[in-house]
Motif scaffolding. Structure first.
Motif, PDB file in Angstrom:
ATOM      1  N   ASN A 130       0.813  -1.217   0.000  1.00  0.00           N
ATOM      2  CA  ASN A 130       0.000   0.000   0.000  1.00  0.00           C
ATOM      3  C   ASN A 130       0.850   1.273   0.000  1.00  0.00           C
ATOM      4  O   ASN A 130       0.321   2.369   0.113  1.00  0.00           O
ATOM      5  CB  ASN A 130      -0.941   0.003   1.206  1.00  0.00           C
ATOM      6  CG  ASN A 130      -1.896  -1.166   1.175  1.00  0.00           C
ATOM      7  OD1 ASN A 130      -2.478  -1.466   0.139  1.00  0.00           O
ATOM      8  ND2 ASN A 130      -2.035  -1.839   2.299  1.00  0.00           N
ATOM      9  N   GLY A 131       2.162   1.103  -0.093  1.00  0.00           N
ATOM     10  CA  GLY A 131       3.055   2.251  -0.123  1.00  0.00           C
ATOM     11  C   GLY A 131       3.442   2.768   1.251  1.00  0.00           C
ATOM     12  O   GLY A 131       4.090   3.807   1.367  1.00  0.00           O
ATOM     13  N   LYS A 132       3.044   2.074   2.301  1.00  0.00           N
ATOM     14  CA  LYS A 132       3.400   2.482   3.660  1.00  0.00           C
ATOM     15  C   LYS A 132       4.826   2.031   3.950  1.00  0.00           C
ATOM     16  O   LYS A 132       5.204   0.892   3.663  1.00  0.00           O
ATOM     17  CB  LYS A 132       2.446   1.853   4.674  1.00  0.00           C
ATOM     18  CG  LYS A 132       2.749   2.239   6.094  1.00  0.00           C
ATOM     19  CD  LYS A 132       1.806   1.545   7.068  1.00  0.00           C
ATOM     20  CE  LYS A 132       2.231   1.847   8.488  1.00  0.00           C
ATOM     21  NZ  LYS A 132       1.602   0.948   9.442  1.00  0.00           N
ATOM     22  N   ARG A 133       5.615   2.920   4.552  1.00  0.00           N
ATOM     23  CA  ARG A 133       7.001   2.583   4.876  1.00  0.00           C
ATOM     24  C   ARG A 133       7.012   1.619   6.054  1.00  0.00           C
ATOM     25  O   ARG A 133       6.500   1.929   7.126  1.00  0.00           O
ATOM     26  CB  ARG A 133       7.796   3.842   5.191  1.00  0.00           C
ATOM     27  CG  ARG A 133       9.277   3.588   5.262  1.00  0.00           C
ATOM     28  CD  ARG A 133      10.087   4.832   5.248  1.00  0.00           C
ATOM     29  NE  ARG A 133       9.803   5.617   6.440  1.00  0.00           N
ATOM     30  CZ  ARG A 133      10.438   6.724   6.752  1.00  0.00           C
ATOM     31  NH1 ARG A 133      11.353   7.199   5.953  1.00  0.00           N
ATOM     32  NH2 ARG A 133      10.152   7.372   7.848  1.00  0.00           N
ATOM     33  N   VAL A 134       7.599   0.434   5.854  1.00  0.00           N
ATOM     34  CA  VAL A 134       7.622  -0.594   6.889  1.00  0.00           C
ATOM     35  C   VAL A 134       9.034  -1.064   7.228  1.00  0.00           C
ATOM     36  O   VAL A 134       9.257  -1.619   8.295  1.00  0.00           O
ATOM     37  CB  VAL A 134       6.752  -1.813   6.498  1.00  0.00           C
ATOM     38  CG1 VAL A 134       5.285  -1.434   6.406  1.00  0.00           C
ATOM     39  CG2 VAL A 134       7.231  -2.442   5.204  1.00  0.00           C
ATOM     40  N   GLY A 135       9.981  -0.879   6.373  1.00  0.00           N
ATOM     41  CA  GLY A 135      11.335  -1.382   6.585  1.00  0.00           C
ATOM     42  C   GLY A 135      12.238  -0.413   7.312  1.00  0.00           C
ATOM     43  O   GLY A 135      13.233  -0.806   7.908  1.00  0.00           O
TER      44      GLY A 135
END
Length: 167
Positions: A130-135
């Protein structure tokens, strides 16, 4: 040990070079003219001279275009219509984080944080579907790299590595 110190020195030199090109892009952006995104089919009428490598101001125009639109101007827009060709050279000149530009970062992260391995970085997903920054997650104490090592099993797979300000 010699190989390791040579790699670290190489990575630091490359990082300095990338940072200088990044700073140059920021300085040139206000001096350039951003290429406008036009409707599909009207590109032939557009100002191709802005992005022509024959134009002595093509890099400052590319910097202005990047400053205006960022990494993904529009899903229907072809980046090759906005920036000078070849795109890989333009990305290099602007100091953008291409995969080649990320290698020195990876070398320095692995050197500084032994828990980070090449496998950890190869599988690292910075954004979810979804384009959410997770890393790379911002916390109250700074930033953390969040990745997975599947060989550690499902309960131990997630790894969080707290980064210092420089990292």
């Amino acid at each position: 040990v010699l190989f390791r110190s040579t790699m670290v020195q190489w990575a630091k030199t490359r990082m300095g070079d990338i940072w200088q090109r990044h700073e140059r892009r920021l300085a040139l952006a206000p001096l350039g003219i951003a290429r406008e995104i036009q409707p599909v089919g009207s590109w032939k009428k557009g100002p191709k001279w802005l992005t022509s490598r024959d134009n002595p101001e093509h890099i400052q125009n590319a910097a202005a275009t990047f400053q205006k639109y960022g990494y993904q101007p529009d899903r229907d827009t072809h980046l090759s219509l906005l920036y000078p060709h070849p795109l890989s050279l333009t990305a290099f000149e602007l100091g953008l984080p291409t995969s080649n530009a990320l290698i020195p970062h990876c070398v320095l992260l692995i050197e500084k944080y032994p828990r980070i391995t090449d496998a950890f970085l190869c599988d690292l997903e910075l954004f979810d579907k979804n384009g959410k920054r997770v890393g790379l997650v911002e916390t109250d104490t700074g930033h953390e790299l969040v990745g997975y090592k599947s060989r550690r099993g499902p309960t131990l797979a997630q790894q969080k590595i707290s980064l210092d300000r420089d990292s």
